[in-house]
Design an enzyme around this catalytic site. Structure first.
Site, mmCIF file in Angstrom:
data_model
loop_
_atom_site.group_PDB
_atom_site.id
_atom_site.type_symbol
_atom_site.label_atom_id
_atom_site.label_comp_id
_atom_site.label_asym_id
_atom_site.label_seq_id
_atom_site.Cartn_x
_atom_site.Cartn_y
_atom_site.Cartn_z
ATOM 1 N N ASP A 208 0.798 1.701 -2.885
ATOM 2 C CA ASP A 208 1.237 2.619 -3.561
ATOM 3 C C ASP A 208 0.950 2.120 -4.649
ATOM 4 O O ASP A 208 1.424 1.384 -5.313
ATOM 5 C CB ASP A 208 3.014 2.704 -3.133
ATOM 6 C CG ASP A 208 4.084 3.224 -3.583
ATOM 7 O OD1 ASP A 208 4.285 4.132 -3.196
ATOM 8 O OD2 ASP A 208 4.744 2.366 -4.844
ATOM 9 N N GLU A 250 -2.672 5.310 -3.453
ATOM 10 C CA GLU A 250 -1.865 6.816 -4.019
ATOM 11 C C GLU A 250 -1.657 6.255 -5.439
ATOM 12 O O GLU A 250 -0.821 5.281 -6.410
ATOM 13 C CB GLU A 250 -0.828 6.698 -3.755
ATOM 14 C CG GLU A 250 -0.029 7.716 -4.237
ATOM 15 C CD GLU A 250 2.542 6.883 -4.407
ATOM 16 O OE1 GLU A 250 2.405 8.088 -4.534
ATOM 17 O OE2 GLU A 250 1.740 5.800 -5.306
#
Ligand code: GLC
Ligand code: CA
Length: 552
Positions: A208, A250
């Protein structure tokens, strides 16, 4: 043609179809109004039947849930609302028994301010290793000019902590302090988190918010070489387990910068293709292939072992951070006339409402998603055409309970409706009374049936996940045509981006004698000859043809 690899192939992610699923929203197994691992396990048959091969499970850790679980308070247990570690292990085994891979989340840019590391840090003396788990400063001067990501809620990347009597740094919400990767103790903690879940048997992680790990004054604090060094260390650690574990970056960045997250095949195996996603919507709205062709042609080549992750929608807003100002204005005008639908630099809507619930546009977008170079990701509920609720605040409008039946709570939970973690979608068009799995399972013309069909078809051909792409240049710009090629396998895809019937004249000179076979119906078309190949496409229509060699 070659069949896709099995789940034993170490490069399984190149042929995968990924399903993004929040535990909380999928199915409530114990009737307390919140989805859980027992519930998710019960719905594995549904997912297997859908045909997806990998589940990306959104953060399921203890958390104050002020950022839907991306604010983690403990990396090595399960949020009690979603079950126990035993429930998780049972779910994981049940998924693996069905040949489904499971990837989790590694949210290591920041923690929740409730994490014991942060509570300890704010009480620890300045300069101590405990304090330095996070990034502190006496002033807000450091890292000036770094952009703010959550522009609708945050004014600064610094927040004053009255306990520590210092400012701490955060790229997202102020209750999500950034970890300090210059502290070797932090890196050690992260690697042990990795070990914990790898020991359990998970097949990989989404990394993330990965561009922001290391900060340096006088820079944008994004994509720094020091950050890439951290990722290389994470990758090396994962590789100690042998092949088959996957890391997905990401990095919501421009293509050249995202490219760096693959390294020389020694960073992440996969990365989201953020730039192409808004261009798919733009292309359809403008009825012009150029934005899509540009986005793909500007995509730098990536190492053999790597793969793009493609998506239409996800649990966040449809982000417009990486498009030009003109493109952003166009997208807002085209797709979010209602200002309530906008958040930060994006649009908080699901797929079906974005395209006015037009079944043909939903199919076309999936046709592109499933035939572009990369691995497609389907966001839960989009396979049945679920709607959203832009009044729920933050991005919660695209995170409502999965709609299983037309019964109470949409079959999601047996709880008192007032206890549900979120109201269901209840309007006349998208409400659970009309849009639900049970209804679509009894209707062979439903979107769900169509999705199952397309996912199966895509999985039959490795060329989609592994092949090259070449665009054709028919004079009609409303037509998007491309060849996918992998060794001897050759596929021709033709799409009409317009809402009206369109002619396509394709210059396929070099393929004289090849026979196009339409792949859904296995229908042979006339062989390609000397003249341009002529096709007529219905509104938003698209075809996939297998091109068979003369005499094959
Ligand atoms: C990622 C997640 C998003 C979250 C943010 C901060 O971008 O996708 O949901 O809010 O990280 O953790
Ligand atoms: Ca529950």
């Amino acid at each position: 043609m070659r069949r896709a690899g099995t789940s034993h192939d170490p490069r399984w992610y190149k042929d995968a179809v990924i399903y993004e699923v929040p535990v909380k929203s999928f199915y409530d197994g114990n009737g307390d109004g919140i989805g859980d691992f027992i519930g998710l396990e019960q719905k594995l048959d549904y997912l297997q039947k859908l045909g997806v091969t990998c589940l990306w499970v959104l953060p399921f850790f203890p958390s104050p849930l002020r950022d839907d679980g991306y604010d983690i308070a403990d990396y090595c247990t399960i949020n009690p609302s979603y079950g126990t570690i035993e429930d998780f292990k049972r779910f994981l085994k049940a998924a693996h028994d069905r040949g489904l891979k499971v990837i989790g989340e590694l949210v290591v840019n920041h923690t929740s301010d409730q994490h014991p590391w942060f509570q300890r840090a704010r009480h620890a003396p300045p300069g101590s290793p405990e304090r330095d788990y996070y990034v502190w400063s006496d002033t807000e001067e450091l890292y000036q000019g770094v952009r703010i990501i959550f522009v609708d809620t945050e004014r600064s990347n610094w927040t004053w902590d009255p306990v520590a009597k210092a400012y701490y740094y955060h790229r997202f919400f102020h209750h999500q302090p950034d970890l300090n990767f210059d502290n070797p103790a932090v890196m050690k903690e992260i690697l042990s988190v990795l070990d914990y879940w790898l020991d359990m048997g998970v097949d990989g992680f989404r990394l993330d918010a990965v561009p922001y790990l290391v900060k340096r004054d006088g820079t944008s604090c994004e994509n720094l070489p020091e950050t890439h060094a951290v990722i290389k260390a994470i990758r090396a650690h994962v590789d100690l387990r042998g092949p088959g574990k996957m890391l997905l970056a990401e990095a919501n960045q421009l293509p050249v910068d995202v490219r760096e997250y693959f390294g020389d095949g020694d960073e992440c195996h996969m990365a989201y293709h953020f730039p192409v996603m808004p261009r798919l919507f733009m292309g359809i709205h403008l009825e012009d292939r150029q934005p899509i062709v540009d986005a793909i042609e500007q995509t730098p080549p990536i190492p053999e072992s790597c793969q793009w992750a493609l998506f239409l929608r996800n649990h966040d807003e449809l982000t417009l951070e990486m498009v030009t100002d003109e493109e952003r204005d166009y997208m807002y005008l085209a797709y979010s006339q209602d200002p309530q639908a906008r958040i930060n630099a994006g649009i908080r809507r699901r797929l079906a409402p974005l395209v006015g619930n037009d079944r043909r546009q939903i199919e076309l977008l999936h046709g592109l998603l499933f035939s572009f170079p990369g691995t497609p990701i389907v966001y839960y509920g989009d396979e049945i055409g679920m709607g959203d609720n832009v009044y729920l605040g933050d991005r919660n409008g695209v995170r409502t309970p999965m709609q299983w039946t037309s019964d109470r709570n949409g079959g999601f939970s047996r709880a008192d409706p007032a206890r549900l973690y979120s109201p269901l979608i209840m309007d006349h068009v998208y409400g659970y009374q009309s849009v639900n799995v049970e209804a679509e399972e009894s209707d062979t013309a439903s979107l769900l049936y169509w999705m199952r069909n397309m996912i199966r078809l895509r999985r039959l051909f490795t060329v989609f996940g592994r092949g090259t792409i070449e665009f054709l240049a028919p004079s009609n710009r409303r037509v998007l045509a491309y060849l996918r090629r992998c060794k001897d396998d050759l596929i021709l895809c033709v799409a009409n981006l317009a809402g009206s019937v369109q002619p396509a004249e394709l210059d396929l000179g070099a393929l004289n004698g090849y026979v196009p076979v339409e792949m859904l119906g296995y229908t042979e078309f006339p062989a390609i000859g000397e003249l341009p190949y002529f096709l007529t496409l219905g509104p938003y229509g698209f075809y996939w043809f297998e091109l068979q060699r003369p005499g094959a």
